[in-house]
Design a protein around this motif. Sequence first.
Motif, short mmCIF file in Angstrom:
data_model
loop_
_atom_site.label_atom_id
_atom_site.label_comp_id
_atom_site.label_asym_id
_atom_site.label_seq_id
_atom_site.Cartn_x
_atom_site.Cartn_y
_atom_site.Cartn_z
N VAL A 201 0.86 -1.18 0.00
CA VAL A 201 0.00 0.00 0.00
C VAL A 201 0.90 1.23 0.00
O VAL A 201 1.66 1.45 0.95
N ASP A 202 0.82 2.00 -1.06
CA ASP A 202 1.68 3.17 -1.24
C ASP A 202 3.16 2.82 -1.04
O ASP A 202 3.93 3.56 -0.42
N GLY A 203 3.56 1.66 -1.57
CA GLY A 203 4.94 1.24 -1.52
C GLY A 203 5.38 0.57 -0.24
O GLY A 203 6.52 0.10 -0.15
N VAL A 204 4.51 0.52 0.75
CA VAL A 204 4.84 -0.11 2.04
C VAL A 204 4.20 -1.51 2.06
O VAL A 204 3.01 -1.67 1.77
N THR A 205 5.00 -2.53 2.39
CA THR A 205 4.51 -3.90 2.42
C THR A 205 3.64 -4.14 3.65
O THR A 205 4.11 -4.01 4.78
N ALA A 225 -8.53 7.69 -1.16
CA ALA A 225 -7.79 6.55 -0.61
C ALA A 225 -8.64 5.30 -0.66
O ALA A 225 -9.88 5.36 -0.61
N ALA A 226 -7.98 4.16 -0.75
CA ALA A 226 -8.64 2.86 -0.69
C ALA A 226 -8.45 2.26 0.69
O ALA A 226 -7.40 2.43 1.32
N ALA A 227 -9.48 1.56 1.16
CA ALA A 227 -9.38 0.82 2.42
C ALA A 227 -8.96 -0.61 2.09
O ALA A 227 -9.62 -1.28 1.29
N VAL A 228 -7.87 -1.06 2.67
CA VAL A 228 -7.31 -2.38 2.40
C VAL A 228 -7.39 -3.22 3.68
O VAL A 228 -7.01 -2.74 4.76
N ALA A 244 -5.10 -0.97 6.29
CA ALA A 244 -4.31 0.16 5.79
C ALA A 244 -5.17 0.97 4.85
O ALA A 244 -6.21 0.52 4.35
N ARG A 245 -4.75 2.20 4.61
CA ARG A 245 -5.39 3.08 3.63
C ARG A 245 -4.30 3.68 2.76
O ARG A 245 -3.22 4.01 3.24
#
Length: 288
Positions: A201-205, A225-228, A244-245
């Motif tokens: 998410v945004d480059g963070v694993t 933003a997306a909710a993951v 994460a978002r």
Amino acid sequence: MTEVATSDQLLVVIDPVARQTDGEAVRIAKDVLSGGAATKVCLPDGPEEFARALARRGSRRPVVIGDDRTLVRAVSLLHRQRELAGCVLSVVPVGSALSVARSLGVPTGTVAAARAVLDGAERRLDLLVDDSDGVVLGALRIPPVPVFRTPEEPEPSADPAHPWLRTCQSLVRTLVPSRPSRAPSAVDVPRPGPSRLRVEVDGVTLVDLDQPVEAVSVTPGGAGAAAVEVRPASVGAEAAPLLARGRLVTVSGADFRYRADAGVWGPVRRRTWTVREGGLGLTLPSSS
């Protein structure tokens, strides 16, 4: 939300499946729309004519009558024509698969939906665009959950990057004797055991290949933003979901399929979704 002028001319595109499955609802929708605005009605016989009708709409505001597949098809076409940002789309849901329209705030009653087209307001909604130029309006899930459909409904879609696969499937169906019709049941989507996927998410694993996961969901969450949500596989006590978002979501690893809106896509080994803030303009009731 921005008010939509009722004096607009409407281009009403009616999906052929809607005409076949609920002609009465289609007739009611046409009567309500034509009673409140100048309308041009198009009755396409297939996807190609559907696409041409939208492309030639001119200054008319597009209104589609059909189920979730019709809505997703219209949004996808406008996106690929790079006209989605400057367009306000309206939909009158007709059919059995209406969960996507309902989740976006569209009334599922025919009269209420048609009145919203005439008297409603434009709302800009976030959507997801993937790296194959596909769009997602609601939640996507890995692995795909079974859905219910009637025997006459089409099978879940193949990967849009491989349209030839659908041609091959059609050929196979003509060569293999058809099975007897059965009552509505869950689509036979294989539900595998835990998968090993990397979710970034945004480059963070968020989770890596060394942690098996039971399920992943990605939903446009508003504000760009997306909710993951990732549910790790657990032994004994249920593991807490990882949340994460972010604007950019990448899933990679072993071959996986995912359900998005009205279809099942894949298998793919890597897919990236980007949030388009306010990417979809949809006419909704003014009170929404």
